[in-house]
Design an enzyme around this catalytic site. Structure first.
Site, PDB file in Angstrom:
ATOM      1  N   GLY A  66     -81.370 -18.807  38.653  1.00  0.00           N
ATOM      2  CA  GLY A  66     -82.110 -17.634  39.106  1.00  0.00           C
ATOM      3  C   GLY A  66     -81.347 -16.345  38.940  1.00  0.00           C
ATOM      4  N   VAL A 105     -85.722 -24.781  35.350  1.00  0.00           N
ATOM      5  CA  VAL A 105     -85.045 -25.946  35.922  1.00  0.00           C
ATOM      6  C   VAL A 105     -86.048 -26.798  36.684  1.00  0.00           C
ATOM      7  CG1 VAL A 105     -83.228 -26.736  37.486  1.00  0.00           C
ATOM      8  CG2 VAL A 105     -82.858 -24.718  36.049  1.00  0.00           C
ATOM      9  N   GLU A 113     -97.553  -0.492  50.647  1.00  0.00           N
ATOM     10  CA  GLU A 113     -97.217   0.393  49.525  1.00  0.00           C
ATOM     11  C   GLU A 113     -98.308   0.363  48.460  1.00  0.00           C
ATOM     12  OE1 GLU A 113     -93.115  -0.719  48.580  1.00  0.00           O
ATOM     13  OE2 GLU A 113     -92.432   0.781  50.016  1.00  0.00           O
ATOM     14  N   PHE A 123     -82.001 -10.788  42.707  1.00  0.00           N
ATOM     15  CA  PHE A 123     -80.973 -10.000  43.383  1.00  0.00           C
ATOM     16  C   PHE A 123     -79.746 -10.837  43.729  1.00  0.00           C
ATOM     17  CE2 PHE A 123     -84.613  -7.166  44.469  1.00  0.00           C
ATOM     18  CZ  PHE A 123     -84.102  -6.030  43.888  1.00  0.00           C
ATOM     19  N   ASP A 136     -83.606 -15.388  49.097  1.00  0.00           N
ATOM     20  CA  ASP A 136     -84.841 -15.791  49.770  1.00  0.00           C
ATOM     21  C   ASP A 136     -84.937 -17.294  50.012  1.00  0.00           C
ATOM     22  OD1 ASP A 136     -85.640 -13.203  49.737  1.00  0.00           O
ATOM     23  OD2 ASP A 136     -87.392 -13.472  48.446  1.00  0.00           O
ATOM     24  N   ALA A 145     -84.321  -7.838  49.557  1.00  0.00           N
ATOM     25  CA  ALA A 145     -83.220  -7.652  48.627  1.00  0.00           C
ATOM     26  C   ALA A 145     -81.845  -7.661  49.298  1.00  0.00           C
ATOM     27  CB  ALA A 145     -83.412  -6.351  47.848  1.00  0.00           C
ATOM     28  N   GLN A 146     -81.706  -6.967  50.427  1.00  0.00           N
ATOM     29  CA  GLN A 146     -80.377  -6.793  51.010  1.00  0.00           C
ATOM     30  C   GLN A 146     -79.647  -8.090  51.365  1.00  0.00           C
ATOM     31  OE1 GLN A 146     -77.902  -4.673  51.360  1.00  0.00           O
ATOM     32  NE2 GLN A 146     -79.039  -3.326  50.003  1.00  0.00           N
TER      33      GLN A 146
END
Lengths: 434, 434
Positions: free
Chosen positions: B15, B83, B174, B18, B305, B322-323
């Site tokens: 993967g 994978v 958004e 991020f 995640d 993301a963080q």
């Protein structure tokens, strides 16, 4: 088709390419109702398509929403439609979204790839006349290298890294140059575990010089530039077949290649329904008189690539490129106004502004009517002309920014496989499939 | 899989999101061989995906070639691969392109849309977790308006112009804001022959506030902003079904809509083969200890995640954004180095830098750890943070240029239907189809 009649005569334009847009823009505020039909909701700038195919530009930078071009026009309608047939007896067109009556019809459908009836080539080659096709080429090029990493079979790897471009016109030449630049600056960095020196770029031209619509000087220079970049230029070679593995030619020469891009010919993108005497068979263009009026019809016009106006200097019709299309579009807007004012129409006169092609970094050839030159300055001229021909401030700015970046960094960042390209294997898959 | 063994231990990362990229970047020049596998050849910046879906940005601006991120790394291999399975007994992974042994395995596969088992919703709703999906949404929105022009049936037109967004998290909010901006500034100009006031944007939230992972203040402000923009916000409503025409809910409320976008949940993108005790069933996340080590395995790690590290403050694991992914990726690079040096690993500590969401022009909400604010300044902060989080100078510059242009001109030019979206009608079409 749900379009209200106004008090003005209705002009229906089929096609939002260079010709159709040039005409539509100039019909603004004239006493006409304009209906513009196109299969896509965007106008695209074909001369830069090869940069989309080679990861230098995003498709959005060279395409422009048609609705935005005509946003402030009054009595103007755009419809996303595929026109199937012209019914000239009843003055109407028949499209996938319904029928529409016209007072005047303008056919500006442009051209499409011409495989000259070779179905095998059509099935197995990549074409580059639309944005989805260009994106498919981009994906396939990158997929090839990813695949080349996976195989231990030398022949397969060679085939994946061997690119064959059929057709030595501006598209083939510019594509070959761009691939050569990728080979030099980008691929060795991206694929350190692959011997990129083994990548081959073959440009095949059936005639005895490339860029044969340009000057001898341009042909010669372009060939020198390409050879310097490592492209193999094959002249007087005619491709006869490609079974998705081996390219055969009219000589002993063959190429094992997984990627054959066909830029060797175009033909008019005809719409059914016109009298057969109005058409030129082999190239599918429509015969028009000096006013772009289709032979045999009073209220049907054709402009751009699809139209063939036979003149002494251009017995086959004008060259199928942007300038004649734009000029015919502009000129027809005036003639239509004259026609509606019951004035006499004026014959179209083509102003040849020259032609040009870029081969790679710092390398281009330019033919002006009385002056031919090549090299770095030609390259600047090429960039300047193309940049300023793009519609819209934002597209200009983004393309400029990309070019500066690519130039300074020796890079092309748009090398993303957004939608993987699945190689065509079945006979029913046509090249227009997106 | 054709990757030579080096003298260093091999770390396989699945993967390039991020987490995976943050880790890979920091393993550069460490004494390890790194193999990064991803289904795509690009890393994409998910927080701006909604702008691709609404024509504000090109996909290439928010995506970045993975090969470029790691271009100068030594003993580093990227492979485009899907994978399929982890064979932990033999320390290898099984992918579509072959098998590969690992010394250490890092699972960073991220998350995918969670329809909580509702197959009908999965079939008929649009998801927005990948770039092709975002482009499909963009195409569908524009196709709807083109189609709305063609019908005289008021119900059909209403359905085409009625947008339902399920899920009031940052993505839904958004997206709702961006659609509202399109309704205000762009669509009336593009479709003068359509009454755009009749366009509806419905945001449906099952809980009692939107943005429920943020502060009460942010929820309230965001809702105010949305209502001011004309979005209908439905709280405490749970969507129960959508047959591609009518959205049903747990109340009497129904919506006739041709476009339902599902942003109501995510689940880990699991790879087969791990012990079932290592997994959390409903959300498909992998249980990890404080070192991101997968429970029950010594040499398998999970970050981002897909990983769920149960802590007092985060009993369900860190928020899926993301963080935490970036921080875990960075932290794991250090822990792996320690592990190889036979030193003790350090537990991961998450630094909450806050969260934010933008609602539209000049409107955003920002929660910093000790300070919550909203409005114009928050909007600048949002833009600044997102701009500088993008990888690569060119992406930053192009996004900035687009934003300035869109802001000054009240415009979004990327409204092109490059690949028309064909509405799913058959049950076999899954949402991951691209």
């Amino acid at each position: 088709m749900n379009i209200p009649r106004s008090s003005f005569p209705r002009i229906v334009i089929i096609g939002g390419g260079f010709a159709g847009i040039a005409l539509a823009k100039r019909l603004r505020n004239k006493k006409v109702q304009v209906v513009l039909l196109d299969k896509h909701n965007y106008h695209n700038f074909q001369p830069l398509m090869y940069q989309v195919a080679t990861g230098g530009l995003e498709p959005d930078s060279i395409a422009y929403p048609i609705r935005k071009v005509v946003q402030e026009h009054k009595d103007f309608y755009f419809r996303l439609a595929d026109v199937k047939e012209i019914d000239s007896i009843n003055n109407k067109i028949i499209a996938d979204i319904g029928e529409l009556k016209y007072d005047y019809l303008v056919i500006a459908t442009g051209s499409k790839t011409n495989f000259f009836g070779n179905k095998e080539m059509e099935r197995n080659c990549m074409a580059m006349k639309t944005i989805p096709q260009s994106l498919n080429i981009r994906s396939l090029i990158l997929e090839n290298f990813e695949q080349a990493l996976l195989t231990n079979d030398i022949d397969e790897r060679h085939s994946l890294m061997n690119f064959v471009l059929v057709g030595g016109g501006p598209t083939g030449v510019e594509l070959a140059g761009a691939l050569a630049e990728m080979k030099k600056a980008i691929l060795p960095k991206d694929y350190p575990d692959l011997d990129i020196r083994k990548m081959e770029i073959n440009l095949i031209q059936s005639g005895d010089r490339i860029l044969n619509t340009m000057s001898e000087n341009a042909s010669q220079k372009a060939e020198e530039f390409l050879i310097k970049l490592g492209v193999s230029v094959w002249k007087n070679v005619r491709v006869t077949g490609y079974d998705s593995r081996v390219v055969t030619t009219n000589s002993d020469l063959t190429f094992d290649s997984a990627t054959v891009i066909w830029t060797a010919g175009v033909q008019g993108a005809l719409v059914n329904g016109l009298n057969v005497h109005s058409l030129i068979a082999r190239v599918d263009r429509i015969k028009v008189n000096a006013y772009n009026q289709v032979e045999g019809y009073d209220n049907i016009f054709a402009i751009g690539d699809i139209a063939s106006m036979s003149l002494e200097e251009y017995p086959q019709g004008h060259p199928m490129m942007a300038q004649p299309a734009i000029q015919q579009g502009k000129h027809l807007s005036e003639n239509l106004a004259r026609l509606l004012d019951k004035k006499e129409m004026k014959p179209f006169v083509y102003k040849d502004k020259g032609s040009m092609a870029t081969i790679g970094r710092n390398k281009a050839v330019v033919d002006l009517p009385h002056y031919h030159f090549s090299g770095v300055f030609a390259w600047y001229v090429w960039m300047f002309v193309h940049l300023f021909s793009l519609i819209g401030f934002k597209n200009k700015a983004v393309v400029f920014l990309n070019w500066v970046y690519n130039y300074v960094r020796f890079d092309r960042e748009a090398r993303l496989i957004i939608r993987p390209y699945k190689k065509k294997q079945i006979a029913t898959f046509t090249t227009d499939e997106i």
